[in-house]
Design a protein around this motif. Structure first.
Motif, short mmCIF file in Angstrom:
data_model
loop_
_atom_site.label_atom_id
_atom_site.label_comp_id
_atom_site.label_asym_id
_atom_site.label_seq_id
_atom_site.Cartn_x
_atom_site.Cartn_y
_atom_site.Cartn_z
N ALA A 31 -14.63 -2.39 -2.65
CA ALA A 31 -14.15 -2.28 -1.28
C ALA A 31 -15.16 -2.86 -0.30
N ASP B 207 -11.80 -3.15 4.14
CA ASP B 207 -10.92 -2.36 3.28
C ASP B 207 -11.04 -0.87 3.58
N LEU C 59 0.85 -1.19 0.00
CA LEU C 59 0.00 0.00 0.00
C LEU C 59 0.89 1.24 0.00
N GLU D 36 -1.11 -0.96 -4.18
CA GLU D 36 -2.34 -0.19 -4.11
C GLU D 36 -1.96 1.25 -3.78
N CYS E 92 -8.01 1.48 4.93
CA CYS E 92 -7.51 2.61 4.14
C CYS E 92 -7.44 3.89 4.96
N VAL F 249 0.77 5.29 0.31
CA VAL F 249 -0.11 6.34 0.84
C VAL F 249 0.47 7.70 0.47
N LEU G 125 -3.24 4.91 -2.35
CA LEU G 125 -4.25 5.60 -1.56
C LEU G 125 -3.79 7.04 -1.40
N TRP H 241 -8.91 8.71 -2.28
CA TRP H 241 -9.10 7.91 -3.50
C TRP H 241 -8.21 6.69 -3.42
N TRP H 242 -8.83 5.52 -3.55
CA TRP H 242 -8.12 4.23 -3.46
C TRP H 242 -8.16 3.58 -4.82
N SER H 243 -7.05 3.00 -5.25
CA SER H 243 -6.93 2.50 -6.62
C SER H 243 -7.58 1.15 -6.83
#
Length: 489
Positions: free
Chosen positions: A339, A343, A196, A218, A347, A198, A220, A333-335
């Motif tokens: 979700a 999740d 992840l 991912e 996040c 960030v 975020l 915004w999460w890629s």
């Protein structure tokens, strides 16, 4: 329990000793002077205020002339040191995944006209808490975050942003190289949870996610509260039944306006949690939203049709702030799509952990003296010495004795801050040894004759800008006095 404790201490001592040896091997010129300079940073009492004071530390066995000569003419194998930092034990989240945070921290040099590659860096809290742009060196830093309440993070990489650099492109390239080194070092293997990444506001998270496609990561990122994103396009059959005379299938559905709740629709997931600092935290998530890209700025030279970058938008609202400031919701915004409630909680909690990197920057600047020297050509060399020094404060936490002040709270050994580990590093250093050789007796040079003038003045350089989106800097409309944010309800 005692045997387990002894095993942990022995392993920590071995890791620290191995890192010190590997760090010394990364110094390819003036190694002894640079290594003892890093030890002086770690063992000096109190914050580092100037370079010349480091020569007074008993761990620095050489004179102040050797200190400056090591910085000016020494060499650091940066590629090798990056691999060493990727191979040391790294912190992980509660579920075992690696969480990386990226941010830019400036080394301000407003009065150094002879310093090359300066850019205008945004600063806050200077001059009456005003937003100012000041000349300096912006460094993009990547760290690995720990879980839980902590101020410690693992430094992995640092890149100086040159004037005119595309922030999103540089960040994506930097993160890709860091992830590849982590894979090579065995920190991530096939079947592990995705890494992840960030990001805070100021980064184009959808574009960075697009540039990192193909990696098991991912993204975020925090986004502005005045954004407008596109809803997913309706199914083909449903659209042509409603619009039989339409010429083509649309790329997007309706609009999702962050400032207009009437456009939000039904959430994908909703969670409500109780936190100690923020009170009740409510997180709402909407699935398959994407920015409506246009053929401009960063996408001006994109070949073919513009991509549709779908992700999950998360709105986090808390009951109150610890500082008592203005309480506004945070948009993320999460890629990934689809979700779940788990999740969503993961996040927004990971985003709050991102602020640990601010504590790391404060430690580097206020305690280790990262931005104290007035250097011209050896700033990157000094930066990597500071990164290696900070790593030596993170690795031996199980070995350190908590020399706390009377007003400080007790902390378990594995949660000691780097500043508290540094108070006793002089004792730890004696157990690990030093690969640096003893200094040789020398005679100082004559230096410049008294009264002589400098016949080779340094060249003066202009100040540039780092581009946030491959386009010239313009003050956002919602930052101007007398205007309102775009599309807010």
């Amino acid at each position: 329990m005692s045997l387990l404790h002894d095993a942990v201490r022995a392993e920590s001592l071995a890791v620290l000793s191995r890192f010190r040896t590997d760090f010394y091997d990364c110094l390819t010129a003036r190694a002894d002077a640079l290594f003892e300079l890093a030890d002086a940073v770690l063992c000096t009492d109190g914050p580092v205020r100037s370079l010349v004071e480091l020569a007074l530390a008993r761990e620095h066995r050489r004179g102040h002339g050797t200190l400056y000569a090591g910085l000016n003419r020494g060499q650091v194998d940066v590629a090798r040191l990056r691999r060493v930092l990727a191979g040391v034990p790294l912190p992980r989240a509660a579920d075992g995944r690696l969480v990386l945070a990226v941010d830019v921290s400036p080394w301000l040099r407003p009065d150094a006209g002879t310093v090359p590659d300066r850019s205008f860096c945004p600063t806050y809290g200077r001059g009456g808490a005003k937003h100012q742009m000041m000349p300096g060196w912006p460094y993009s830093v990547v760290v690995a975050l720990e879980s839980g309440r902590t101020s410690c993070s693992a430094l992995l990489d640092a890149v100086r942003l040159t004037p005119g650099a595309d922030l999103a492109a540089v960040t994506a390239s930097q993160v890709r190289e860091v992830v590849e080194r982590l894979v090579t070092a065995g920190q991530w293997t096939e079947g592990d949870l995705d890494i992840l990444v960030v990001l805070d506001a100021g980064y184009d998270a959808p574009r960075i996610a697009y540039l990192l496609s193909g990696l098991s990561v991912e993204v975020l990122g925090r986004t502005r509260s005045d954004r407008v994103m596109g809803l997913p396009a309706p199914p083909r059959e449903e659209f042509f039944q409603a619009h039989p005379k339409s010429g083509r299938m649309p790329r997007h559905g309706g609009e999702f306006v962050f400032g207009d709740p009437a456009t939000w629709g039904v959430e994908q997931a909703v969670t409500v949690s109780g936190t100690r600092l923020y009170g009740k935290a409510t997180a709402q998530a909407w699935d398959r939203l994407d920015p409506r890209l246009t053929q401009r700025a960063a996408w001006l030279d994109h070949d073919g049709p513009l991509p549709v970058i779908e992700g999950t938008v998360i709105r986090l609202a808390v009951e109150h702030l610890p500082s008592g400031g203005v309480n506004k919701p945070v948009w993320l915004w999460w890629s990934r799509t689809g979700a779940t409630e788990a999740d969503v909680d993961r996040c927004w909690q990971a985003f709050l952990r991102r602020f640990d990197i601010e504590h790391t920057f404060r430690m580097l600047k206020q305690t280790l003296g990262w931005t104290r020297p007035r250097l011209r050509d050896s700033a990157d060399r000094w930066t990597w010495l500071i990164l290696a020094a900070h790593t030596q404060l993170r690795l031996p936490r199980p070995l350190a004795t908590d020399l706390r002040r009377p007003w400080e709270r007790l902390a378990p050994p594995h949660k000691l801050t780097p500043a508290r580990v540094r108070r006793g590093f002089r004792n730890l250093r004696t157990t690990t040894g030093s690969p640096a050789g003893a200094p040789k007796p020398t005679t100082p040079g004559p230096g410049r004759p008294p009264g002589s003038k400098n016949r080779r003045p340094a060249t003066r350089h202009d100040v540039g800008r780092v581009l946030a989106g491959s386009e010239p800097y313009q003050r956002p409309a919602h930052h101007k006095v007398g205007t309102k944010p775009r599309r807010t309800g």
